[in-house]
Design an enzyme around this catalytic site. Structure first.
Site, PDB file in Angstrom:
ATOM      1  N   GLY A 177       0.836  -1.201   0.000  1.00 33.08           N
ATOM      2  CA  GLY A 177       0.000   0.000   0.000  1.00 33.08           C
ATOM      3  C   GLY A 177       0.865   1.242   0.000  1.00 33.08           C
ATOM      4  N   ASN A 178       0.278   2.345   0.462  1.00 34.95           N
ATOM      5  CA  ASN A 178       1.038   3.607   0.377  1.00 34.95           C
ATOM      6  C   ASN A 178       2.034   3.751   1.537  1.00 34.95           C
ATOM      7  OD1 ASN A 178      -0.153   5.278   2.644  1.00 34.95           O
ATOM      8  ND2 ASN A 178      -1.991   4.669   1.525  1.00 34.95           N
ATOM      9  N   VAL A 181       0.908   4.819   5.328  1.00 36.47           N
ATOM     10  CA  VAL A 181       0.446   3.703   6.160  1.00 36.47           C
ATOM     11  C   VAL A 181       1.613   2.752   6.431  1.00 36.47           C
ATOM     12  CG1 VAL A 181      -1.150   1.762   6.293  1.00 36.47           C
ATOM     13  CG2 VAL A 181      -1.934   3.937   5.358  1.00 36.47           C
ATOM     14  N   GLY A 182       2.529   2.640   5.461  1.00 34.21           N
ATOM     15  CA  GLY A 182       3.715   1.793   5.636  1.00 34.21           C
ATOM     16  C   GLY A 182       4.445   2.157   6.926  1.00 34.21           C
ATOM     17  N   GLU A 199       5.726  -3.241   0.618  1.00 34.68           N
ATOM     18  CA  GLU A 199       5.633  -3.104  -0.840  1.00 34.68           C
ATOM     19  C   GLU A 199       4.921  -1.787  -1.097  1.00 34.68           C
ATOM     20  OE1 GLU A 199       6.953  -5.038  -3.052  1.00 34.68           O
ATOM     21  OE2 GLU A 199       7.506  -6.755  -1.829  1.00 34.68           O
ATOM     22  N   CYS A 233       1.123   0.023  -9.251  1.00 33.91           N
ATOM     23  CA  CYS A 233       2.231   0.523  -8.439  1.00 33.91           C
ATOM     24  C   CYS A 233       3.463   0.804  -9.276  1.00 33.91           C
ATOM     25  CB  CYS A 233       2.558  -0.480  -7.345  1.00 33.91           C
ATOM     26  SG  CYS A 233       2.917  -2.117  -7.976  1.00 33.91           S
TER      27      CYS A 233
HETATM   28  N1  LIG Z   1       4.738  -2.321  -4.270  1.00 26.95           N
HETATM   29  C1  LIG Z   1       3.653  -2.965  -4.570  1.00 26.95           C
HETATM   30  O1  LIG Z   1       3.633  -4.157  -4.856  1.00 26.95           O
HETATM   31  C2  LIG Z   1       2.349  -2.247  -4.576  1.00 26.95           C
HETATM   32  C3  LIG Z   1       1.210  -2.906  -5.051  1.00 26.95           C
HETATM   33  C4  LIG Z   1      -0.014  -2.230  -5.032  1.00 26.95           C
HETATM   34  C5  LIG Z   1      -0.072  -0.913  -4.558  1.00 26.95           C
HETATM   35  N2  LIG Z   1       1.068  -0.301  -4.136  1.00 26.95           N
HETATM   36  C6  LIG Z   1       1.041   1.088  -3.677  1.00 26.95           C
HETATM   37  O2  LIG Z   1      -0.066   1.259  -2.833  1.00 26.95           O
HETATM   38  C7  LIG Z   1      -0.623   2.564  -2.974  1.00 26.95           C
HETATM   39  C8  LIG Z   1      -2.095   2.452  -3.285  1.00 26.95           C
HETATM   40  O3  LIG Z   1      -2.723   1.682  -2.364  1.00 26.95           O
HETATM   41  P1  LIG Z   1      -3.439   2.326  -1.050  1.00 26.95           P
HETATM   42  O4  LIG Z   1      -2.457   2.558   0.023  1.00 26.95           O
HETATM   43  O5  LIG Z   1      -4.264   3.459  -1.537  1.00 26.95           O
HETATM   44  O6  LIG Z   1      -4.336   1.065  -0.733  1.00 26.95           O
HETATM   45  P2  LIG Z   1      -5.380   0.841   0.448  1.00 26.95           P
HETATM   46  O7  LIG Z   1      -6.149   2.076   0.720  1.00 26.95           O
HETATM   47  O8  LIG Z   1      -6.103  -0.389   0.050  1.00 26.95           O
HETATM   48  O9  LIG Z   1      -4.446   0.599   1.709  1.00 26.95           O
HETATM   49  C9  LIG Z   1      -3.574  -0.490   1.776  1.00 26.95           C
HETATM   50  C10 LIG Z   1      -3.850  -1.317   3.024  1.00 26.95           C
HETATM   51  O10 LIG Z   1      -3.524  -0.539   4.161  1.00 26.95           O
HETATM   52  C11 LIG Z   1      -4.608  -0.627   5.111  1.00 26.95           C
HETATM   53  N3  LIG Z   1      -4.670   0.652   5.836  1.00 26.95           N
HETATM   54  C12 LIG Z   1      -5.102   1.853   5.365  1.00 26.95           C
HETATM   55  N4  LIG Z   1      -4.999   2.802   6.329  1.00 26.95           N
HETATM   56  C13 LIG Z   1      -4.484   2.182   7.419  1.00 26.95           C
HETATM   57  C14 LIG Z   1      -4.128   2.609   8.737  1.00 26.95           C
HETATM   58  N5  LIG Z   1      -4.256   3.883   9.119  1.00 26.95           N
HETATM   59  N6  LIG Z   1      -3.637   1.684   9.588  1.00 26.95           N
HETATM   60  C15 LIG Z   1      -3.496   0.394   9.211  1.00 26.95           C
HETATM   61  N7  LIG Z   1      -3.785  -0.063   7.980  1.00 26.95           N
HETATM   62  C16 LIG Z   1      -4.276   0.809   7.108  1.00 26.95           C
HETATM   63  C17 LIG Z   1      -5.826  -0.850   4.254  1.00 26.95           C
HETATM   64  O11 LIG Z   1      -6.840  -1.472   5.017  1.00 26.95           O
HETATM   65  C18 LIG Z   1      -5.311  -1.738   3.151  1.00 26.95           C
HETATM   66  O12 LIG Z   1      -5.383  -3.101   3.507  1.00 26.95           O
HETATM   67  C19 LIG Z   1       0.168   3.216  -4.073  1.00 26.95           C
HETATM   68  O13 LIG Z   1       1.156   4.022  -3.521  1.00 26.95           O
HETATM   69  C20 LIG Z   1       0.793   2.039  -4.806  1.00 26.95           C
HETATM   70  O14 LIG Z   1       1.965   2.363  -5.501  1.00 26.95           O
HETATM   71  C21 LIG Z   1       2.246  -0.941  -4.093  1.00 26.95           C
HETATM   72  C1  LIG Z   2       1.208 -10.807 -17.315  1.00 24.08           C
HETATM   73  C2  LIG Z   2       1.488  -9.513 -17.939  1.00 24.08           C
HETATM   74  C3  LIG Z   2       1.405  -9.434 -19.394  1.00 24.08           C
HETATM   75  C4  LIG Z   2       1.837  -8.413 -17.240  1.00 24.08           C
HETATM   76  C5  LIG Z   2       1.776  -8.205 -15.792  1.00 24.08           C
HETATM   77  C6  LIG Z   2       2.133  -6.799 -15.518  1.00 24.08           C
HETATM   78  C7  LIG Z   2       1.286  -6.171 -14.456  1.00 24.08           C
HETATM   79  C8  LIG Z   2      -0.137  -5.887 -14.699  1.00 24.08           C
HETATM   80  C9  LIG Z   2       1.836  -5.831 -13.307  1.00 24.08           C
HETATM   81  C10 LIG Z   2       1.120  -5.188 -12.194  1.00 24.08           C
HETATM   82  C11 LIG Z   2       1.534  -5.821 -10.941  1.00 24.08           C
HETATM   83  C12 LIG Z   2       1.017  -5.238  -9.692  1.00 24.08           C
HETATM   84  C13 LIG Z   2       0.433  -6.127  -8.685  1.00 24.08           C
HETATM   85  C14 LIG Z   2       1.141  -3.928  -9.471  1.00 24.08           C
HETATM   86  C15 LIG Z   2       0.713  -3.290  -8.258  1.00 24.08           C
HETATM   87  O1  LIG Z   2       0.191  -2.192  -8.202  1.00 24.08           O
END
Ligand SMILES: NC(=O)c1ccc[n+]([C@@H]2O[C@H](COP(=O)([O-])OP(=O)(O)OC[C@H]3O[C@@H](n4cnc5c(N)ncnc54)[C@H](O)[C@@H]3O)[C@@H](O)[C@H]2O)c1
Ligand SMILES: CC(C)=CCC/C(C)=C/CC/C(C)=C/C=O
Length: 927
Positions: A177-178, A181-182, A199, A233
């Site tokens: 997530g973001n 919150v991380g 992540e 992401c």
């Molecule tokens: N690196 C990766 O694999 C990856 C994948 C997907 C998304 N992201 C990143 O995540 C962000 C988008 O997702 P998001 O953060 O809006 O998702 P989201 O709002 O779903 O939050 C992520 C998680 O954090 C929990 N959460 C939210 N606020 C919280 C708090 N105060 N305390 C505890 N837990 C809490 C939520 O319940 C959820 O399960 C973007 O920055 C994106 O780049 C990263």
């Molecule tokens: C299988 C193919 C053709 C591509 C996968 C690429 C893709 C959609 C990656 C996104 C992965 C991901 C969980 C991102 C998080 O925000």
């Protein structure tokens, strides 16, 4: 845990407690158990494919193929990979030994951590939740999963529940997530010193070099950016390119946006929507201050923002201050790769870096001079789908990684293991006091020299033998020492048995030269030794020279699977492996009897046409899978069928009962009128109103026709009774005329004054005058509303001829009064006895000049016919135009000349006011 304590726990505490209890039973440790769980997960994902895709269609308007392509296929691949390699990943991992540890067991043992918490995000909810779960299961952990509440608000709860969960003790937290919150997650984890994988996201740059195929580069960038509406992401966040390329980059991107999502992406099934209105507003605000080159269309109620490209964006623009996470693509210009590298390094470390160039050297240089979670050259996003690469961030974009073996390792504890014997004290002596220079020399050799088992050759062995010979000479000549050394040497010899790489002759020795000593070699080869696997249980002892031969049959020696499945294991485990685990083993399916490799058999399981299975509709029937399809479509009593009338779906065995009540079921009119298309729900209305046989009343019933006949006979009745109907209608007209007259009278009664004064305004005076003047004959008499001389008095009316009448015709305004039949005439004195005054009012402003009204007064002539008691109904004849003498008014034909009227403001705003006053005090006595 006592029952009371458990019941008093929060939902989150209970979930964690249950997982921990299960973990402590130890059942997740067995590889078979882990593989079964992974296979179950695989089956679940396959079976629920449709529902998963439907859910994401609702949330992000993902197309039906989008979810399998970008999420679930990757998960299936991850599971298959883990199932295939788990044994190897989980096995002890021998590591290089030094001379100090040459006869010890030195290895890494991956072990499960315990209970892992997986917190997922909403944008790829399956990939980021189930992906880490696969690693957790493979590594033998228990896990608690917390998907994003954006998707499952009721089941999982939101921030409060997550924070309650975070208070619990975990052995690893895997958060996606973001970053904000991380930090909260890490803070909570710190309380229990829980290792954490974060992540996160960030602004992933995309550098497009001038030396590249721009058409292909832009197609790949457009795909990576606008997929999932930019909510990925690792989507390229912004483009860096040279100023001279910007226009071409925009044109190419525009072309690809059209190719992927058509001229109108709002209608394109492959173009998604923003997750909610909060993010919609956030993204729209990011556009502020930037120039839109392409797109920008949006619709808040539909959470739609079209693919948008921003040009000439400045580093301090709003859109460059945070991760965009939406379909906005800014382009920033830089002078070249040097400035691009500088630009990237001045910012937080991104999750991904994309470089498009045909120059391999430039790609390698950019990789060397920057840092990011992952890097892809000449494509976008695709590193995510390569299971052998670790996926994760660095610095601000996160920590820790997963996918394939990296997920397994991340969620395992890699435990270092060194197993020594309580022997070989003569070798160990060098580290015990008293310390001497000699001992230090030996320590230097033993500690600093690492043994590369994979590349030692015969020459090295020989060289080492020489050294060891020296040791033997110097050291006390005990049997134990000899045996230890012999065994150490055996380790080399054994290793050579499966060494495939080239001989490494870079053997570090002192400065002395090495001379082959055949005799010494023979002596060493004749030393009695134990098998190098004696620790593991091999009882073999013999002369050193026989070791090679022994190792080729030793049950404890490590060998590669002869099927070339890439697994290495103890020879004694080979039969079991080849029979049950080897991916390349040959085996027959119990159901169909066909032959498969182990790998193919795993895929065959669950799809074999000859396997006996229960009907998926849970009707209880069991049959071979081959006939299941036929059964489900045409035999199963629990199959779903649409009702042929209302088209809703029902289980086959409830269809008939439904049809007995179905509102669309076809019905017959009980009167047998033969009308088609009557349904259960329209039958009542039909019988009451629509049926042709129903008895109906004549349409002229309001006029008084009482005729009743079947609907079909109405036409004939209308033809036959035309005369009757006409006379009924004329009666209606007459009655209505009388009623109208009564109503008019009542209205006049109510609106007329009752104090002997009438103030009458005649509007549009000039038009009326003009109209009469242009006529060749006739005059125009206008009538005032009726008024009363006093309460319960005489009913009167004034009339005026704008163009005069009698002697005043054409030159004067004439004014008359008339006595009308009134309600109280029977109570009054006759002839009408009161003095009457007429005035034409001067409408000049009284503040500027004194008004000079024109007034004439007369005493009624008692002989005048109209001053006698009127006959009831006399009014009608006057208005009708036939003069009845008794209705002739009394007054002034030459009340005022037209010339005189112009002299003052008698006419103002095209209106005149005539006032009539009845002087009830000045009664004329009838003589
Ligand atoms: N690196 C990766 O694999 C990856 C994948 C997907 C998304 N992201 C990143 O995540 C962000 C988008 O997702 P998001 O953060 O809006 O998702 P989201 O709002 O779903 O939050 C992520 C998680 O954090 C929990 N959460 C939210 N606020 C919280 C708090 N105060 N305390 C505890 N837990 C809490 C939520 O319940 C959820 O399960 C973007 O920055 C994106 O780049 C990263
Ligand atoms: C299988 C193919 C053709 C591509 C996968 C690429 C893709 C959609 C990656 C996104 C992965 C991901 C969980 C991102 C998080 O925000």
């Amino acid at each position: 845990m006592n029952d009371f304590l458990f019941r008093s726990m929060s939902r989150e505490q209970k979930a964690v407690e249950r997982a921990r209890k299960a973990f402590l039973t130890g059942r997740s440790q067995s590889l078979e158990y882990r593989i079964t769980q992974l296979k179950n997960l695989l089956r679940f994902i396959r079976e629920r494919q449709k529902e998963i895709a439907e859910g994401l269609k609702k949330d992000l308007r993902r197309s039906e193929c989008g979810t399998p392509l970008y999420e679930t296929l990757g998960l299936e691949n991850e599971i298959n990979l883990a199932v295939r390699n788990l044994k190897e990943w989980a096995a002890p991992r021998p590591v290089s030994k030094s001379m100090m540890t040459i006869s010890d067991q030195v290895y890494i043992q991956p072990e499960p951590l315990g209970v892992v918490l997986v917190i997922g995000a909403w944008n790829y909810p399956w990939a980021v939740t189930i992906g880490p779960l696969i690693g957790a299961i493979a590594a033998g952990n228990a896990a608690v999963i917390k998907p994003s509440e954006e998707l499952y608000p009721v089941v999982t709860g939101g921030v409060t529940e997550t924070q309650e969960l975070l208070k619990q003790r975990f052995d690893h937290i895997f958060y996606t997530g973001n970053g904000t919150v991380g930090k909260i997650i890490m803070e909570a984890a710190a309380k229990h010193l829980t290792p954490t994988t974060l992540e996160l996201g960030g602004k992933s740059p995309c550098y497009i070099d001038s030396n590249c195929d721009l058409a292909i580069a832009c197609r790949r960038v457009a795909w990576g950016k606008f997929l999932n509406c930019g909510q990925t992401c690792i989507a390229p966040d912004y483009i860096l390119c040279e100023p001279s390329m910007q226009d071409r980059v925009i044109e190419e991107l525009k072309k690809n946006i059209k190719d992927f999502y058509t001229e109108d992406p709002t209608k394109c099934l492959d173009y998604g929507r923003i997750i909610n209105q909060r993010h919609f507003k956030r993204l729209m605000a990011l556009l502020e201050g930037s120039t839109i080159a392409v797109g920008g269309e949006n619709n808040e109620s539909d959470c739609y923002i079209g693919p948008t490209i921003l040009r000439d964006v400045k580093p301090d623009a709003k859109v460059m201050q945070e991760e965009i996470f939406g379909p906005l693509l800014p382009i920033l210009t830089v002078s070249g790769a040097d400035e691009a590298i500088k630009f990237i390094n001045q910012r937080e470390k991104p999750l991904a870096l994309y470089i498009f160039s045909s120059d391999d050297k430039l790609i390698k240089r950019m990789i060397a001079e920057t840092s990011s979670g992952g890097v892809v050259a000449n494509d976008c996003l695709m590193h995510f789908s390569v299971s052998s690469l670790p996926f994760g961030g660095v610095g601000n974009s996160g920590m820790g990684c997963y996918h394939g073996k990296h997920g397994f390792d991340n969620l395992s504890h890699l435990r270092g293991c060194l197993i020594k014997k309580l022997k070989m004290e003569n070798v160990n002596k060098m580290r015990y006091p008293p310390h001497t220079v000699d001992k230090l020399g030996w320590a230097r050799f033993f500690i600093l020299k690492h043994v590369d088992f994979g590349s030692l050759g015969r020459m090295m062995l020989l060289a080492l033998m020489v050294i060891f010979a020296a040791v033997i000479v110097q050291a006390p000549n005990s049997m134990e020492f000899n045996m230890a050394l012999s065994n150490a040497l055996c380790a080399f010899t054994a290793d050579m048995a499966y060494t495939e790489s080239k001989v490494n002759l870079n053997i570090p020795l002192w400065n002395e030269e090495i001379f082959p000593d055949m005799e010494l070699e023979q002596q060493i080869l004749s030393l009695p030794i134990r098998c190098i696997h004696s620790e593991e249980g091999c009882r073999w002892t013999a002369q050193n020279k026989l070791l090679q031969a022994h190792l080729s049959v030793c049950e404890f020696n490590v060998v590669s699977c002869p099927n070339r499945c890439s697994v290495k294991l103890l020879r004694r485990e080979l039969p079991e492996h080849m029979q049950h685990d080897c991916a390349k083993r040959k085996l027959h399916c119990d159901h169909c009897g066909d032959e498969f490799t182990g790998e193919a058999y795993e895929n065959h399981q669950g799809v074999c046409p000859e396997e006996s299975v229960y009907c998926e509709n849970k009707c209880g029937a069991r049959m071979v899978r081959r006939v299941l399809g036929q059964h489900s479509v045409s035999e199963c009593p629990k199959r779903k069928l649409p009702c042929r009338y209302c088209k809703k779906e029902f289980l086959y065995d409830t269809l008939q009962p439904h049809q007995q009540q179905c509102p669309r079921f076809p019905m017959q009119c009980p009167n047998r009128c033969g009308t088609p298309g009557i349904t259960r729900e329209t039958l009542m209305a039909h019988v009451k109103e629509g049926c042709s046989t129903a008895m109906v009343l004549c349409p002229f019933r309001e006029a008084g026709c009482k005729h009743k006949c079947p609907k079909t006979a109405v036409g004939r009745h209308l033809e036959e009774a035309t005369h009757t109907h006409l006379s009924l209608l004329s009666g209606v007209v007459n009655r209505q005329r009388l009623e109208l007259r009564e109503l008019r009278r009542a209205v006049e009664e109510l609106s007329g004054s009752r104090d002997g004064t009438l103030l009458w305004k005649l509007t549009d005076f000039s038009q009326r005058l003009q109209e009469v003047k242009s006529r060749t004959s006739g005059s125009l008499e206008l009538f005032s509303p009726a008024f009363y001389s006093h309460n319960y008095g005489y009913r009167l009316q004034v009339s005026a001829f704008p163009n005069g009448n009698g002697s005043g015709e054409g030159s004067h305004l004439s004014v008359y009064i008339r006595v009308l039949p009134g309600e109280y005439d029977g109570l009054l004195e006759w002839p009408f006895p009161y003095r009457v005054s007429f005035s034409l009012l001067d409408q000049s402003d009284p503040a500027l000049t004194k008004p000079q009204h024109i007034t004439e007064t007369f005493i009624p002539d008692p002989t005048w016919k109209n001053f006698q008691r009127p006959r009831p109904g006399a009014l009608g004849s006057v208005r009708g135009g036939c003069l009845d003498e008794s209705m002739l008014g009394f007054g002034y034909p030459k009340f005022i000349s037209h010339e005189e009227m112009k002299k003052r403001n008698y006419i103002r705003d095209n209106a005149i006011f005539i006032k009539a006053t009845i002087d009830v005090v000045q009664k004329i006595l009838n003589s």
